[in-house]
Design a protein around this motif. Structure first.
Motif, mmCIF file in Angstrom:
data_model
loop_
_atom_site.group_PDB
_atom_site.id
_atom_site.type_symbol
_atom_site.label_atom_id
_atom_site.label_comp_id
_atom_site.label_asym_id
_atom_site.label_seq_id
_atom_site.Cartn_x
_atom_site.Cartn_y
_atom_site.Cartn_z
ATOM 1 N N LEU A 2 47.899 51.263 58.042
ATOM 2 C CA LEU A 2 47.627 49.936 58.537
ATOM 3 C C LEU A 2 47.459 49.007 57.361
ATOM 4 N N LYS A 3 47.680 47.752 57.563
ATOM 5 C CA LYS A 3 47.581 46.894 56.417
ATOM 6 C C LYS A 3 46.949 45.596 56.704
ATOM 7 N N LYS A 4 46.827 44.893 55.671
ATOM 8 C CA LYS A 4 46.120 43.664 55.685
ATOM 9 C C LYS A 4 46.730 42.559 56.443
ATOM 10 N N LEU A 5 45.940 41.756 56.920
ATOM 11 C CA LEU A 5 46.385 40.694 57.756
ATOM 12 C C LEU A 5 47.171 39.652 57.087
ATOM 13 N N LEU A 6 47.508 38.765 57.943
ATOM 14 C CA LEU A 6 48.390 37.852 57.366
ATOM 15 C C LEU A 6 47.968 36.417 57.361
ATOM 16 N N LEU A 7 46.994 35.939 57.550
ATOM 17 C CA LEU A 7 46.869 34.501 57.587
ATOM 18 C C LEU A 7 47.106 33.930 56.212
ATOM 19 N N LEU A 8 48.045 34.430 55.478
ATOM 20 C CA LEU A 8 48.341 34.005 54.125
ATOM 21 C C LEU A 8 48.654 32.537 54.115
ATOM 22 N N SER A 9 47.788 31.702 54.356
ATOM 23 C CA SER A 9 48.151 30.327 54.471
ATOM 24 C C SER A 9 48.309 29.660 53.162
ATOM 25 N N VAL A 10 49.348 28.874 53.085
ATOM 26 C CA VAL A 10 49.540 28.108 51.896
ATOM 27 C C VAL A 10 48.542 26.993 52.017
ATOM 28 N N VAL A 11 47.507 27.059 51.315
ATOM 29 C CA VAL A 11 46.396 26.172 51.505
ATOM 30 C C VAL A 11 46.891 24.753 51.610
ATOM 31 N N SER A 12 46.604 24.155 52.734
ATOM 32 C CA SER A 12 47.082 22.816 52.979
ATOM 33 C C SER A 12 46.790 21.938 51.795
ATOM 34 N N PHE A 13 47.847 21.354 51.329
ATOM 35 C CA PHE A 13 47.643 20.529 50.156
ATOM 36 C C PHE A 13 46.702 19.410 50.518
ATOM 37 N N ALA A 14 46.660 19.127 51.772
ATOM 38 C CA ALA A 14 45.737 18.118 52.189
ATOM 39 C C ALA A 14 44.361 18.429 51.716
ATOM 40 N N ALA A 15 43.992 19.678 51.727
ATOM 41 C CA ALA A 15 42.689 19.993 51.206
ATOM 42 C C ALA A 15 42.775 20.324 49.752
ATOM 43 N N LEU A 16 43.817 21.004 49.389
ATOM 44 C CA LEU A 16 43.870 21.518 48.040
ATOM 45 C C LEU A 16 43.893 20.437 46.997
ATOM 46 N N THR A 17 44.740 19.468 47.170
ATOM 47 C CA THR A 17 44.860 18.513 46.098
ATOM 48 C C THR A 17 43.702 17.546 46.062
ATOM 49 N N LYS A 18 42.960 17.449 47.133
ATOM 50 C CA LYS A 18 41.762 16.671 47.048
ATOM 51 C C LYS A 18 40.830 17.346 46.061
ATOM 52 N N ALA A 19 41.178 18.579 45.741
ATOM 53 C CA ALA A 19 40.307 19.377 44.938
ATOM 54 C C ALA A 19 39.824 18.650 43.719
ATOM 55 N N GLN A 212 27.826 44.818 63.832
ATOM 56 C CA GLN A 212 28.958 43.919 63.992
ATOM 57 C C GLN A 212 30.196 44.569 63.396
ATOM 58 N N PHE A 213 31.340 44.464 64.097
ATOM 59 C CA PHE A 213 32.563 45.105 63.648
ATOM 60 C C PHE A 213 33.746 44.153 63.791
ATOM 61 N N ASP A 214 34.612 44.158 62.787
ATOM 62 C CA ASP A 214 35.832 43.344 62.809
ATOM 63 C C ASP A 214 36.995 44.182 62.296
ATOM 64 N N VAL A 215 38.171 43.955 62.860
ATOM 65 C CA VAL A 215 39.355 44.646 62.387
ATOM 66 C C VAL A 215 40.527 43.683 62.368
ATOM 67 N N ARG A 216 41.395 43.844 61.397
ATOM 68 C CA ARG A 216 42.599 43.028 61.318
ATOM 69 C C ARG A 216 43.765 43.911 60.909
ATOM 70 N N LEU A 217 44.866 43.769 61.589
ATOM 71 C CA LEU A 217 46.082 44.528 61.312
ATOM 72 C C LEU A 217 47.224 43.553 61.098
ATOM 73 N N SER A 218 48.093 43.855 60.143
ATOM 74 C CA SER A 218 49.242 42.973 59.956
ATOM 75 C C SER A 218 50.424 43.715 59.370
ATOM 76 N N LYS A 219 51.568 43.173 59.639
ATOM 77 C CA LYS A 219 52.822 43.678 59.080
ATOM 78 C C LYS A 219 53.688 42.485 58.715
#
Length: 743
Positions: A2-19, A212-219
């Motif tokens: 099993l592997k890691k999830l995917l919400l690999l989001s390209v951090v919205s520049f909207a937030a990122l560049t405000k950095a 408390q338990f959490d699980v995430r699966l991704s492909k």
């Protein structure tokens, strides 16, 4: 696996560049350790608390260092399957690359030109960098962004942290946060190059007894832009928490990941860019075809266990243990190999050569622990922490097939091993006097490293021991007025030390590398109001004995990095954001810099001579260090209410000219490039589903044909000097679309 999830989001520049050069961290005034947005607007707060396990290694809100904080919503915003470095591509001073050209597989990030082996990465305060070469391979932890609740990027030396590589940048990732209430999320996306990802996330929320338990699966899978660069990535994360009372908590994390990727490491020859820019030269067979299993295969499992206790309202303690288990190989077809190079007599067969398939293996264990004590009261913050780790690595090679025979099954032709021990302890103090905040930080680090052989020099033994002292100090001055305007000025100085990577030790005893040292000065100013934010950060990073590649072959026949006495990076980082209306925000960042090596000697292979040719250089640019890096975003929110939300981000990135080596030779360069992305995101809340979100990412909308990485080598033959450049082309216009359901 099993592997890691995917919400690999390209951090919205909207937030990122405000950095902002600062934003985000624990708020010293209210002791709630909440964090601001990643923009200079530090008046907005995240609802979630900053996890205890990362407080000690992260910079606080008023610490005098350049940093960007990214929250969960911004990470998830563009999460359609690309690797984590691609999600950080619009942060200040960042340049990213992808071997396969589409953001899936082997990817990397540079910060201020600093390469990945000098960027410290931690998960929940635990070290992640490969201890030997010190890089971080995000391909081994696919879809880590789906597990991530927050990220802090520090530019420069930054504050003390655990592990190797904190030498110009740090990336602190927190991925231990659990769901507040029971829920399920399913996400799926599909796009160009048959890129496809599926993610399932479920959590129980807090149960009776404090469990408390959490699980995430991704492909994730992708054919890649480059020929035969396909990726097949799987990941999982299981998190268990137990909070027996209000002052004590325990957490366990298990995060396995596997990857199989087609090798695209060699890049594309320069003369193929115009005729066949997706060409992959790896895996050629004698009949002119290509081997169809020229792949990298690796499994990496993370185990982490944490205990936290609050002794009083002012004093908390944190301890953690970790084990990272890695094992894998890369398989390759090699044509015309000499039997003698594999320890077999040349006359074993009628021929001295054969085509063969070999596997180069790594088999390692990385384990240790960290701790921290944190005291916060009134205007004072104190932290005492550290960690110990050991890395045991076995490397060997096997031949699994040979056209002309001569090898036993899984014949092993070499085996080497190495062990590295890392011990560090640090103390941090921050105290506020009126509008002034003073900061101090001292770290002691000991590194003991034992290497028993190298693949091409199996009898070479190396043993080194280093003691490093890394002090940091700074000051901040904060003003808040009655018009909700926040202004802050700061300055800091820091020293960082770094041991050489494994490859630098493949040298004779008289020419072993020296450790590197970095003197880093930072000074900045930020201001934010209700509708605007702006920040500027000046930096000067002065290196002593920086290790660079010069082309020199040492006395044991290896190309290894060489120390250069003097080099530096100097620049200014600018960030700004403005709310034009309640539905339009503009924000961006710009870095202007100079990155120079005072002098060094380049060595060129001369096949007309028994010795290499030497070329003297002075005041040249450091390789892969563009003088201009910038990004800008327009964020539209035409629909925004309790039920429906529509957002559109139009983001542009510009990277100036950079060089493939340290010679500043115009023929060995990467031309400046730019690209624009559009992200459209619509979400709706329904009766049967908490939220449904549809996303559409239009990447490189103008189809610019650019490259963002490469390498070069030169040689002299027949009296003629030849230079060959290889590049990593990135995809033209491409699309990713996805649906997310939250229940």
């Amino acid at each position: 696996m099993l592997k890691k999830l995917l919400l690999l989001s390209v951090v919205s520049f909207a937030a990122l560049t405000k950095a902002n050069a600062q934003s985000v961290s624990p708020d010293k005034d209210d002791d709630d350790d909440s964090t601001t947005t990643i923009a200079p607007d530090t008046t907005r707060k995240l609802k979630e608390l900053q996890p205890i396990e990362v407080r000690a290694v992260r910079a606080t809100q008023d610490a005098p260092f350049a940093k960007t904080d990214i929250k969960k919503a911004d990470i998830a915003k563009q999460n359609l399957g690309q690797d984590l470095p691609m999600l950080l591509q619009f942060t200040p001073s960042a340049v990213t690359t992808s071997d396969a050209g589409a953001g899936v597989g082997y990817t990397g990030i540079r910060i201020r030109g600093t390469d990945p082996t000098r960027i410290n990465v931690t998960f929940n305060g635990m070290p992640v960098n490969d201890p030997e070469e010190q890089g971080t391979y995000f391909v081994d932890i696919p879809d880590i962004a789906s597990s991530t609740s927050s990220i802090q990027i520090q530019r420069g030396v930054g504050t003390s942290t655990n592990g190797a590589g904190a030498f110009g940048g740090t990336i602190s990732i927190s991925n231990l946060q659990q769901m507040d209430t029971a829920g399920i999320m399913y996400s799926s996306s599909f796009g160009s190059f048959n890129t496809f990802k599926n993610t399932f996330v479920a959590g129980t929320g807090m149960l009776k007894g404090g469990f408390q338990f959490d699980v995430r699966l991704s492909k994730i899978s992708s054919d890649g832009y480059i020929q035969r660069s396909a990726s097949d990535l799987k990941s999982m994360q299981f998190t268990a928490g137990w909070t027996p009372n209000a002052k004590t908590s325990f957490h366990f994390l298990f995060m396995p990941g596997t990857e199989k990727t087609g090798q695209a490491w060699n890049g594309v020859p320069q003369d193929s860019l115009k005729t066949n820019r997706t060409y992959n030269e790896l895996g050629p067979r004698s009949d002119g075809s290509f081997y169809n299993n020229q792949t990298d295969n690796y499994l990496q499992n993370y185990y982490q266990l944490f205990a936290d206790h609050q002794f009083s309202s002012s004093l908390t303690a944190h301890a953690g243990l970790f084990l990272t288990r890695g094992k894998g190989y890369y398989e390759e077809y090699k044509a015309g190999e000499y039997y003698a190079d594999y320890g077999r007599p040349a006359m074993l067969r009628d021929t001295m050569q054969t085509d063969l398939i070999r596997r180069l293996w790594l088999d390692n264990y990385y384990y240790g622990g960290v701790f921290s004590l944190q005291y916060v009261k009134n205007k004072t913050q104190l932290a005492l922490g550290g960690g110990w780790s050991q890395f045991d690595n076995l490397a060997y090679g096997t031949v699994i097939w040979a056209a002309n025979g001569g090898f036993s099954d899984n014949y092993k032709w070499y085996q080497t091993d190495a062990q590295k021990n890392d011990l560090n302890i640090y103390a941090k103090a921050q105290h506020t006097i009126g509008k002034l905040t003073l900061f101090g930080d001292m770290q002691y680090r000991n590194v003991a490293y034992f290497m028993n052989g190298f693949r091409k020099n199996p009898d070479l033994r190396r043993s080194v021991n280093y003691d490093f002292y890394n002090p940091k100090a700074g000051i901040s001055y904060l003003i808040k007025n009655e018009y909700s305007v926040r202004m802050r000025a700061y300055a800091s100085g820091a020293i960082g030390n770094r041991e050489p990577g494994r490859s630098a030790f493949e040298a004779d005893a008289q020419h072993l590398p020296k450790p590197e040292r970095l003197y880093d000065g930072e000074a900045g100013y930020e201001v934010s109001g209700q509708k605007y934010s702006a920040a500027a950060n000046l930096y000067y990073m002065n290196y002593k004995d920086q290790l660079i590649l010069t082309g020199q072959i040492n006395d044991v026949g290896a190309y290894t990095p060489t120390n250069v006495a003097e080099s530096y990076r100097a620049g200014i980082e600018l960030m700004a954001g403005y709310d034009v209306t309640n539905w339009l925000r503009l924000h961006g960042n710009l870095t202007l810099s100079r990155n120079k090596i005072s002098k060094f000697t380049e060595y060129v292979d001369n096949y007309d001579s028994t010795a290499q040719s030497a070329v003297q250089h002075s005041n040249t640019d450091i390789a892969f260090s563009p003088n201009v890096v910038g990004a800008i975003t327009a964020s539209f929110s035409p629909i925004h209410n309790n039920k429906h939300n529509l957002g559109i981000d139009i983001t542009g990135k510009y990277v100036g000219k950079q060089y493939l080596d340290n010679s500043s030779n115009e023929y060995r360069r990467i031309d400046d490039y730019n690209y624009f992305n559009v992200l459209i995101r619509y979400s709706v809340k329904t009766r049967f589903c908490k939220e449904i979100t549809a996303s559409l990412a239009l990447n490189n909308i103008f189809g610019n044909l650019y490259v963002n990485n490469g390498y070069t080598f030169s040689y002299i033959y027949g009296g003629t000097s030849t230079t060959q450049n290889y590049y990593y082309p990135q995809a033209g216009f491409n699309v990713l679309g996805g649906l997310t359901f939250k229940f």
